[in-house]
Write an enzyme that holds these catalytic residues in place. Structure first.
Site, mmCIF file in Angstrom:
data_model
loop_
_atom_site.group_PDB
_atom_site.id
_atom_site.type_symbol
_atom_site.label_atom_id
_atom_site.label_comp_id
_atom_site.label_asym_id
_atom_site.label_seq_id
_atom_site.Cartn_x
_atom_site.Cartn_y
_atom_site.Cartn_z
ATOM 1 C CG ASP A 102 16.054 45.860 44.809
ATOM 2 O OD1 ASP A 102 15.468 46.922 45.039
ATOM 3 O OD2 ASP A 102 15.442 44.792 44.579
ATOM 4 N NE ARG A 166 21.715 40.523 30.484
ATOM 5 C CZ ARG A 166 21.613 40.331 31.804
ATOM 6 N NH1 ARG A 166 21.920 41.304 32.627
ATOM 7 N NH2 ARG A 166 21.199 39.185 32.293
#
Ligand code: 5GP
Length: 181
Positions: A102, A166
């Site tokens: 990111d 997840r």
């Protein structure tokens, strides 16, 4: 859980196909070399296990855990090693495996941290890359990239929001209502 999904960004099938391609490329590039794959917990655990099984040359597996996001979706910029590697990296070819890059600060930290251990080479692989979010001071090289994603918070295949989601098989964007709960 599925009712919290706004849309699928990358399907499981698309992802698995790309991971097999990455594994084939890595196998070719590291042929005859002493390779260690370092998965970064917890986010990269699922991607790393698929990528690892797609590698067809002899390879070692190790994991690290470093502090990153808490329950929020913003990077703290502070990194702490919570679980370190079991073995020396001296003269080994090391591939760091991340779920998503990111701002780039985590990979930058890892390259510095593991670079001090005298590996023969140090490279990076990530399932997802958000280049639009990269901080100029963390313009680190990504050697193997699965997919580029837009500047949106994504979940699934190991990536969480507040430790949930997840286990979603696809990479998804959650409904905004999830974040205001
Ligand atoms: P960076 O240091 O590059 O800003 O962030 C790296 C870590 O932030 C990733 O390993 C991941 O844990 C988390 N992260 C960054 N973007 C996202 C995202 O869109 N979704 C999720 N679930 N985690 C993210």
């Amino acid at each position: 859980m599925l009712q919290d999904v706004e849309r699928v960004l990358i399907s499981e099938a698309e992802m698995q196909k790309r991971i097999r391609e990455m594994g084939a490329q890595i196998s070719q590039d590291y042929e005859g070399k002493d390779l260690v794959v370092v998965g970064i917990l917890k986010g990269a655990a699922l991607f790393c296990s698929d990528l690892f099984r797609s590698i067809t040359i002899p390879v070692e597996l190790d994991f690290m855990r470093i502090s990153s996001y808490g329950a929020s979706t913003k990077s703290t910029g502070v990194h702490r090693v919570l679980l370190d590697l079991d073995y020396s990296l001296e003269d080994k070819h090391v591939l760091i495996v991340e779920d998503i890059v990111d701002t780039g600060l985590t990979i930058k930290f890892l390259l510095g941290y593991l670079g001090q251990r005298h590996p023969a080479s140090l490279r990076t692989a990530t399932l997802l890359d958000k280049p639009s979010r990269r901080k100029p001071e963390a313009a680190v090289p990504i050697d193997y990239r699965g997919f580029e994603v837009p500047d949106e918070f994504v979940c699934g295949n190991g990536l969480d929001y507040a430790e949930k989601y997840r286990n979603l098989r696809d990479i998804v964007i959650l409904k905004p209502s999830v974040y205001s709960k």
